[in-house]
Scaffold this active site. Structure first.
Site, short mmCIF file in Angstrom:
data_model
loop_
_atom_site.label_atom_id
_atom_site.label_comp_id
_atom_site.label_asym_id
_atom_site.label_seq_id
_atom_site.Cartn_x
_atom_site.Cartn_y
_atom_site.Cartn_z
CG HIS A 29 6.96 -146.42 -7.12
ND1 HIS A 29 8.31 -146.53 -7.37
CD2 HIS A 29 6.74 -145.10 -6.87
CE1 HIS A 29 8.88 -145.34 -7.29
NE2 HIS A 29 7.94 -144.45 -6.98
CG HIS A 31 5.72 -140.63 -4.52
ND1 HIS A 31 6.92 -140.54 -3.86
CD2 HIS A 31 5.98 -141.20 -5.71
CE1 HIS A 31 7.89 -141.04 -4.64
NE2 HIS A 31 7.34 -141.44 -5.77
CE LYS A 115 12.89 -145.61 -4.92
NZ LYS A 115 11.71 -144.81 -5.26
CG HIS A 152 14.94 -142.65 -8.91
ND1 HIS A 152 13.72 -142.03 -9.13
CD2 HIS A 152 15.78 -142.15 -9.85
CE1 HIS A 152 13.83 -141.20 -10.15
NE2 HIS A 152 15.08 -141.23 -10.60
CG HIS A 190 10.11 -144.94 -11.47
ND1 HIS A 190 11.46 -144.97 -11.72
CD2 HIS A 190 9.97 -144.15 -10.38
CE1 HIS A 190 12.08 -144.23 -10.85
NE2 HIS A 190 11.21 -143.72 -10.01
CG ASP A 263 6.66 -142.61 -9.72
OD1 ASP A 263 6.73 -142.27 -8.52
OD2 ASP A 263 7.41 -142.14 -10.60
N1 LIG Z 1 8.50 -139.69 -10.17
C1 LIG Z 1 8.61 -138.39 -10.00
O1 LIG Z 1 8.72 -137.66 -10.99
N2 LIG Z 1 8.58 -137.82 -8.77
C2 LIG Z 1 8.54 -138.51 -7.50
C3 LIG Z 1 9.87 -139.06 -7.09
C4 LIG Z 1 10.30 -140.30 -7.85
O2 LIG Z 1 9.61 -141.32 -7.82
O3 LIG Z 1 11.36 -140.27 -8.48
C5 LIG Z 1 8.04 -137.54 -6.44
O4 LIG Z 1 8.17 -137.83 -5.25
O5 LIG Z 1 7.49 -136.49 -6.80
ZN LIG Z 2 8.24 -142.45 -7.23
ZN LIG Z 3 11.81 -142.35 -8.52
#
Ligand SMILES: NC(=O)N[C@@H](CC(=O)O)C(=O)O
Ligand SMILES: [Zn+2]
Ligand SMILES: [Zn+2]
Length: 359
Positions: A29, A31, A115, A152, A190, A263
């Site tokens: 996971h 970003h 997702k 999520h 998460h 995450d």
């Molecule tokens: N985890 C977070 O707090 N933020 C994530 C989005 C997500 O995974 O929910 C993001 O893209 O910034």
């Molecule tokens: Zn995330």
């Molecule tokens: Zn998330």
């Protein structure tokens, strides 16, 4: 005002080894964002992990296989020479994702999951799903072709307390989904609560969960220690200590249903340190150091490899990595900030000393 307890001697038992070598892990996971920002953070993940499930919550979101192919090409083009890293792409489910898009995704070979963002639940979720009833045909095809649904797991009902949104999601969404789609592969992303850990352990059908390093190491007090500390704010928000302990038990249990997902969610410093700061913790730089610490604190370093490198590939039907990484017990100071496109970001624990270091 560093308040880190990361090097506290009390949690550094002398019986622990000075180094540990495990199969190279993957991040299930992540970003990565896009453009220059992505180019800044990508090498951090590529240094620690062989593969990562790349989240599709760009602006606009990655909703088609064609967009995922283009995004994947941008990631590979930004990868520094000599670094081996495989982005595992995902699609962003909407109320209107056609069932055929799932078949295209499966046939592509590079889209590995879809997702679900409940609309309004988190960063860039405006285009998310308002009700799963809109997605029945699409979910049926996912179930048929073995395409995992990543979730999520928070309700967006403003009447529900923010600390209860994950637990309420289990009753309102997960249970009916599991009942209606018994063979669908589902990853509860998460997870942050005892309720979610218990649910995932007991659920019928192919059900798993990712757990972040920060939810293993911190409870919600961390957000308010000595003042409000926005770099500890993420969604789902950190919970009480009893929940952190339940997550640690799940992670070190050896159950194949729990695996690593950082995450890591980079945001510019100015949007974190803000009157209405963004949710997300940046941990890609030092993820394995944090996980190693959490497993060591639990007296379970022998369980780290399963969680980080074995359970994830098994769930996704992918081979394990062939090479290894080594972590050494060595104190080092994490940078206080790092470049992020044309701005900077503050990593979680920025400026603090860490106890473990990737060799
Ligand atoms: N985890 C977070 O707090 N933020 C994530 C989005 C997500 O995974 O929910 C993001 O893209 O910034
Ligand atoms: Zn995330
Ligand atoms: Zn998330």
């Amino acid at each position: 005002m560093s308040t880190s307890t990361l090097t506290s001697p009390a949690s550094n038992p002398s019986s622990s080894p000075a180094r540990i070598t495990i199969t190279r892990p993957d991040d299930w996971h992540l970003h990565l964002r896009d453009g220059l920002a992505m180019a800044s953070v990508l090498p951090h993940s590529a240094r620690q992990f062989k593969r990562a499930i790349v989240m599709p919550n760009l602006k606009p979101p990655v909703t088609t296989t064609e967009q995922a192919a283009a995004y994947r090409n941008r990631i590979l083009a930004a990868l520094p020479d000599g670094m081996a890293f495989e982005p595992l792409m995902t699609l962003y489910l909407t109320n209107n994702t056609p069932p055929d898009e799932i078949r295209r995704a499966r046939d592509s070979g590079f889209v590995h999951a879809v997702k679900l963002y409940p609309a309004g639940a988190t960063t860039n979720s405006d285009a998310g799903v308002t009700s799963l009833a809109n997605c029945t045909r699409t979910l049926e095809v996912m179930q048929e072709v073995g395409m995992p649904l990543l979730v999520h797991g928070e309700v967006t009902d403003p009447a529900v307390d923010i600390f209860d949104r994950e637990a309420v999601f289990i009753d309102r969404v997960m249970q009916p989904l599991r009942r209606d789609m018994p063979e669908l592969k589902v990853v509860f992303e998460h997870i942050t609560t005892k309720q979610a850990a218990d649910y995932v352990q007991e659920a019928s059908g192919p059900t798993a969960a990712t757990i972040t390093a920060h939810h293993l190491l911190y409870n919600r007090n961390e957000i308010f220690k000595g003042g409000i500390r926005p770099h500890f704010y993420c969604l789902p928000v950190l919970k009480r200590e009893e929940h952190r302990q339940a997550l640690v038990r799940a992670a070190v249990s050896g159950s194949e249903r729990f695996f690593l997902g950082t995450d890591s969610a980079p945001h510019p410093q100015g949007l974190k340190e803000h009157a209405c700061g963004c949710a997300g913790c940046y941990t890609a730089l030092h993820a394995m150091e944090l996980y190693t610490q959490a497993f060591e604190d639990a007296g379970a370093l022998d369980r780290l490899e399963g969680f980080a490198s074995v359970h994830g590939p098994a769930f996704y039907g992918l081979p394990r990595n062939q090479d290894t990484i080594t972590l050494v017990r060595e104190s080092w100071t994490l940078p206080a900030e790092i470049p992020f496109g044309d701005t900077v970001l503050v990593p979680l624990n920025g400026g603090d000393d860490l106890r473990w270091k990737m060799a």
